[in-house]
Design a protein around this motif. Structure first.
Motif, PDB file in Angstrom:
ATOM      1  N   VAL A  54       0.820  -1.216   0.000  1.00 38.83           N
ATOM      2  CA  VAL A  54       0.000   0.000   0.000  1.00 38.83           C
ATOM      3  C   VAL A  54       0.856   1.270   0.000  1.00 38.83           C
ATOM      4  CG1 VAL A  54      -1.976  -1.121   1.064  1.00 38.83           C
ATOM      5  CG2 VAL A  54      -0.249  -0.068   2.523  1.00 38.83           C
ATOM      6  N   PHE A  55       2.062   1.230   0.591  1.00 39.63           N
ATOM      7  CA  PHE A  55       3.023   2.334   0.521  1.00 39.63           C
ATOM      8  C   PHE A  55       4.394   1.784   0.915  1.00 39.63           C
ATOM      9  CE2 PHE A  55       0.830   2.402   4.562  1.00 39.63           C
ATOM     10  CZ  PHE A  55       1.843   2.422   5.508  1.00 39.63           C
ATOM     11  N   PRO A  56       5.100   1.137  -0.007  1.00 37.97           N
ATOM     12  CA  PRO A  56       6.357   0.473   0.362  1.00 37.97           C
ATOM     13  C   PRO A  56       7.520   1.419   0.616  1.00 37.97           C
ATOM     14  CG  PRO A  56       5.928   0.225  -1.977  1.00 37.97           C
ATOM     15  CD  PRO A  56       4.706   0.860  -1.399  1.00 37.97           C
ATOM     16  N   LYS A  57       7.442   2.664   0.191  1.00 33.24           N
ATOM     17  CA  LYS A  57       8.586   3.571   0.276  1.00 33.24           C
ATOM     18  C   LYS A  57       8.881   3.998   1.709  1.00 33.24           C
ATOM     19  CE  LYS A  57      10.329   7.908  -1.716  1.00 33.24           C
ATOM     20  NZ  LYS A  57      11.592   7.301  -2.176  1.00 33.24           N
ATOM     21  N   CYS A  58      10.184   4.159   2.032  1.00 30.64           N
ATOM     22  CA  CYS A  58      10.623   4.645   3.339  1.00 30.64           C
ATOM     23  C   CYS A  58      11.744   5.652   3.127  1.00 30.64           C
ATOM     24  CB  CYS A  58      11.104   3.481   4.210  1.00 30.64           C
ATOM     25  SG  CYS A  58      11.544   3.982   5.912  1.00 30.64           S
ATOM     26  N   ASN A  59      11.863   6.625   4.021  1.00 26.29           N
ATOM     27  CA  ASN A  59      12.920   7.638   3.885  1.00 26.29           C
ATOM     28  C   ASN A  59      14.058   7.437   4.877  1.00 26.29           C
ATOM     29  OD1 ASN A  59      11.267   8.311   6.035  1.00 26.29           O
ATOM     30  ND2 ASN A  59      11.302  10.512   5.648  1.00 26.29           N
ATOM     31  N   LEU A  60      14.118   6.289   5.543  1.00 21.44           N
ATOM     32  CA  LEU A  60      15.270   5.899   6.339  1.00 21.44           C
ATOM     33  C   LEU A  60      15.879   4.647   5.732  1.00 21.44           C
ATOM     34  CD1 LEU A  60      14.155   7.955   8.421  1.00 21.44           C
ATOM     35  CD2 LEU A  60      14.768   6.327  10.216  1.00 21.44           C
ATOM     36  N   THR A  61      17.138   4.410   6.015  1.00 22.86           N
ATOM     37  CA  THR A  61      17.792   3.173   5.585  1.00 22.86           C
ATOM     38  C   THR A  61      18.259   2.439   6.834  1.00 22.86           C
ATOM     39  OG1 THR A  61      19.919   4.303   5.365  1.00 22.86           O
ATOM     40  CG2 THR A  61      18.557   4.127   3.393  1.00 22.86           C
ATOM     41  N   CYS A  62      17.903   1.187   6.932  1.00 27.46           N
ATOM     42  CA  CYS A  62      18.170   0.419   8.149  1.00 27.46           C
ATOM     43  C   CYS A  62      18.976  -0.833   7.820  1.00 27.46           C
ATOM     44  CB  CYS A  62      16.857   0.018   8.823  1.00 27.46           C
ATOM     45  SG  CYS A  62      15.758   1.410   9.158  1.00 27.46           S
ATOM     46  N   THR A  63      19.722  -1.292   8.804  1.00 29.45           N
ATOM     47  CA  THR A  63      20.471  -2.541   8.691  1.00 29.45           C
ATOM     48  C   THR A  63      20.122  -3.410   9.889  1.00 29.45           C
ATOM     49  OG1 THR A  63      22.301  -1.343   7.660  1.00 29.45           O
ATOM     50  CG2 THR A  63      22.767  -3.544   8.484  1.00 29.45           C
ATOM     51  N   PRO A  64      19.263  -4.419   9.698  1.00 28.07           N
ATOM     52  CA  PRO A  64      18.710  -4.905   8.437  1.00 28.07           C
ATOM     53  C   PRO A  64      17.436  -4.161   8.036  1.00 28.07           C
ATOM     54  CG  PRO A  64      17.948  -6.288  10.218  1.00 28.07           C
ATOM     55  CD  PRO A  64      18.860  -5.253  10.849  1.00 28.07           C
ATOM     56  N   CYS A  65      16.998  -4.406   6.795  1.00 28.87           N
ATOM     57  CA  CYS A  65      15.741  -3.866   6.297  1.00 28.87           C
ATOM     58  C   CYS A  65      14.942  -5.008   5.687  1.00 28.87           C
ATOM     59  CB  CYS A  65      15.983  -2.798   5.237  1.00 28.87           C
ATOM     60  SG  CYS A  65      14.467  -2.144   4.497  1.00 28.87           S
ATOM     61  N   TYR A  66      13.680  -5.144   6.108  1.00 29.71           N
ATOM     62  CA  TYR A  66      12.868  -6.262   5.646  1.00 29.71           C
ATOM     63  C   TYR A  66      12.209  -6.000   4.291  1.00 29.71           C
ATOM     64  CZ  TYR A  66      13.308  -8.284  10.328  1.00 29.71           C
ATOM     65  OH  TYR A  66      13.796  -8.832  11.491  1.00 29.71           O
ATOM     66  N   HIS A  67      12.393  -4.791   3.747  1.00 30.29           N
ATOM     67  CA  HIS A  67      11.811  -4.497   2.443  1.00 30.29           C
ATOM     68  C   HIS A  67      12.692  -5.047   1.329  1.00 30.29           C
ATOM     69  CE1 HIS A  67       8.572  -1.998   3.860  1.00 30.29           C
ATOM     70  NE2 HIS A  67       9.404  -1.352   4.641  1.00 30.29           N
ATOM     71  N   SER A  68      12.078  -5.344   0.197  1.00 26.93           N
ATOM     72  CA  SER A  68      12.844  -5.788  -0.961  1.00 26.93           C
ATOM     73  C   SER A  68      13.585  -4.600  -1.565  1.00 26.93           C
ATOM     74  CB  SER A  68      11.915  -6.410  -2.011  1.00 26.93           C
ATOM     75  OG  SER A  68      11.156  -5.405  -2.662  1.00 26.93           O
ATOM     76  N   ALA A  69      14.537  -4.890  -2.455  1.00 29.77           N
ATOM     77  CA  ALA A  69      15.376  -3.845  -3.037  1.00 29.77           C
ATOM     78  C   ALA A  69      14.568  -2.837  -3.848  1.00 29.77           C
ATOM     79  CB  ALA A  69      16.457  -4.483  -3.907  1.00 29.77           C
ATOM     80  N   ASP A  70      13.377  -3.224  -4.326  1.00 25.71           N
ATOM     81  CA  ASP A  70      12.570  -2.336  -5.160  1.00 25.71           C
ATOM     82  C   ASP A  70      11.620  -1.450  -4.367  1.00 25.71           C
ATOM     83  OD1 ASP A  70      13.330  -2.939  -7.899  1.00 25.71           O
ATOM     84  OD2 ASP A  70      12.530  -4.932  -7.541  1.00 25.71           O
ATOM     85  N   GLN A 241      12.155  -7.295  18.119  1.00 26.51           N
ATOM     86  CA  GLN A 241      12.200  -8.240  17.006  1.00 26.51           C
ATOM     87  C   GLN A 241      13.638  -8.687  16.750  1.00 26.51           C
ATOM     88  OE1 GLN A 241      10.630  -4.927  16.200  1.00 26.51           O
ATOM     89  NE2 GLN A 241       8.971  -5.837  17.365  1.00 26.51           N
ATOM     90  N   PRO A 242      14.011  -9.906  17.159  1.00 29.76           N
ATOM     91  CA  PRO A 242      15.319 -10.425  16.761  1.00 29.76           C
ATOM     92  C   PRO A 242      15.414 -10.437  15.237  1.00 29.76           C
ATOM     93  CG  PRO A 242      14.272 -11.853  18.387  1.00 29.76           C
ATOM     94  CD  PRO A 242      13.234 -10.888  17.939  1.00 29.76           C
ATOM     95  N   ALA A 243      16.486  -9.891  14.703  1.00 31.48           N
ATOM     96  CA  ALA A 243      16.584  -9.709  13.256  1.00 31.48           C
ATOM     97  C   ALA A 243      16.645 -11.048  12.528  1.00 31.48           C
ATOM     98  CB  ALA A 243      17.822  -8.882  12.917  1.00 31.48           C
ATOM     99  N   ALA A 244      16.065 -11.046  11.327  1.00 32.18           N
ATOM    100  CA  ALA A 244      16.079 -12.237  10.469  1.00 32.18           C
ATOM    101  C   ALA A 244      16.611 -11.847   9.100  1.00 32.18           C
ATOM    102  CB  ALA A 244      14.665 -12.814  10.344  1.00 32.18           C
ATOM    103  N   HIS A 245      17.083 -12.838   8.364  1.00 37.27           N
ATOM    104  CA  HIS A 245      17.567 -12.613   7.012  1.00 37.27           C
ATOM    105  C   HIS A 245      16.377 -12.566   6.058  1.00 37.27           C
ATOM    106  CE1 HIS A 245      22.006 -14.041   7.628  1.00 37.27           C
ATOM    107  NE2 HIS A 245      21.797 -12.807   8.012  1.00 37.27           N
TER     108      HIS A 245
END
Length: 464
Positions: A54-70, A241-245
């Protein structure tokens, strides 16, 4: 008059017939291992719901990030958001009954224009959903006011729920572009809560705030101190949330498999200063979720249920048996009172059990005087602790594929993943395929293709 009486009877019926049917279906579909006396899925809750695409865009960058590269190559489009939210919530209403909690989630919700954000929340409520907006918390009071007020300056949203994500793995927050420690973010956490406090004083807005935090080996050593710092700030939930790959592989920096749910819970208990019992109530598979309900009184956390106390467990069992399908949130107080009275009419002994449970809880708090004093000082409020452990995409993808083909995995690890997916408490709606999809399958399998299609549908640059 007879018609009005019938309407009132239906309105005050403790459990909606559709809810009863959905709960029975949910219970029957659970793996045998999680159908325990503590299990709330299928007995009190159908589970949480969430939006997707519904709105995949985000203005922060996180490590890790659960969003796809697109995900960040899709523009935010309020018309698309409201339409998709309406469609998905309508399907949830059809499949999961008249009431549930749902998250307005995707990328960053505050990138939506306030009018479209409000419209999406109102559509969710129109379908019987109690919405929570998921955010990184980096927005201002002006946005909040434009969200909750209509053009005439009246409250169009009298109550809102926000889950704000703060951790040192996030990059790009104004004033903390690259935080090195969790402590650097405490002023931003406090400012977020203060924004809602000020809005409540000015406009009468009611709200519920949750604090989310991703945990990796890089910041788990700071979790206990973060818990101690956040407890007095004014949040009503702390979720970890323990991070996942999962998601964009370019943003994986370490072996997140080292971070177990046990390690996170141990750090949480260190921060609280004593045991935080979670065994009394389960939501789905305990390998995925741990939840402890309680409240703060003068900064001390008190559990609502003690699993070591047989009387508390007996009270829990009576609650599930007699009040299991009653919607306690999102129901008008006068209607809820009638619903409860109708249950007690058939089970009057429950009132004695409830009063004895309340008396034990007051004693655990330190007595009625201390409880009343905390209420007067404004230091009495609910506090729920939760750990939600996502699974790695490498596990989820093959397990989900087998489930779709009706095949029970022989490999023990894949079988465990299938069990966890089947018991998932967090679901996305796909009316186009007639599916309710577990969140791990959504993020690990479906998001990639979905965001590729969204790039075509909602390109960043619109060419006329």
């Amino acid at each position: 008059m007879r018609s009005a009486v019938r309407r009132w009877e239906r309105l005050t019926r403790p459990v909606h017939p559709e809810t009863a049917a959905v709960l029975a279906e949910r219970w029957a579909a659970l793996p045998e291992a999680v159908r325990t006396p503590a299990q709330s899925l299928g007995r009190h809750a159908v589970g949480c719901e969430g939006t997707h695409g519904v709105f995949p865009k985000c203005n922060l960058t996180c490590t890790p990030c659960y969003h796809s590269a697109d995900a960040n190559k899709v523009r935010v489009d309020g018309t698309h958001t409201v339409r998709e939210v309406d469609t998905q919530m309508a399907y949830f209403r059809e499949r999961r009954g008249p009431y549930a909690h749902a998250q307005l989630i995707g990328g960053e919700v505050s990138l939506l224009p306030p009018e479209d954000h409000a419209a999406a929340l109102l559509r969710m409520r129109a379908h019987g959903r109690e919405p929570m907006s998921m955010t990184h918390g980096d927005f201002d009071a002006d946005y909040l006011q434009r969200l909750v007020l209509d053009d005439a300056g009246a409250l169009r949203l009298g109550r809102v729920s926000f889950a704000a994500h703060f951790d040192s793995l996030m990059r790009g927050r104004r004033g903390a572009v690259r935080p090195r420690t969790e402590a650097e973010l405490h002023p931003f956490r406090e400012r977020f809560v203060q924004m809602f406090l000020d809005t409540r004083r000015e406009l009468g807005l009611r709200y519920y705030l949750a604090h989310n935090m991703t945990v990796t080996p890089a910041n788990v050593g700071q979790l206990a101190e973060t818990v101690r710092a956040v407890l007095p700030m004014g949040f009503s939930m702390m979720s970890f949330q323990p991070a996942a790959h999962v998601g964009d592989e370019r943003r994986w920096r370490e072996s997140y498999q080292e971070m177990s749910i046990d390690a996170v819970w141990a750090a949480l208990e260190e921060g609280v200063g004593h045991r935080v019992p979670y065994e009394g109530v389960e939501f789905g598979d305990p390998r995925c979720n741990r939840t402890a309900f309680g409240f703060l009184a003068d900064g001390s956390w008190v559990s609502l249920l003690h699993p070591d106390d047989a009387r508390d467990m007996a009270a829990r069992d009576r609650f599930f048996d007699h009040f299991g399908g009653v919607a306690f949130t999102g129901t008008a107080p006068h209607l809820l009172a009638v619903k409860v009275a109708r249950v007690l009419r058939h089970h009057p002994g429950d009132l004695v059990v409830a009063l004895r449970w309340a008396a034990r809880t007051v004693r655990r708090t330190g007595g009625a005087r201390r409880l009343a004093g905390a209420a007067r000082r404004g230091t009495l409020r609910p506090m729920t602790f939760e750990v939600h452990s996502f699974m790695d995409a490498a596990q989820v993808a093959p397990a989900w594929d087998l489930l779709q083909r009706g095949i029970v995995a022989e490999d023990p690890e894949l079988l465990a993943t299938q069990e966890r997916l089947t018991a998932c408490t967090y679901t996305m709606a796909h009316p186009e395929t007639g599916q309710l999809v577990p969140a791990c399958a959504q993020h690990s399998v479906l998001d990639v293709a979905e965001n590729v299609e969204l790039r075509r549908l909602l390109p960043l640059t619109v060419v006329n």
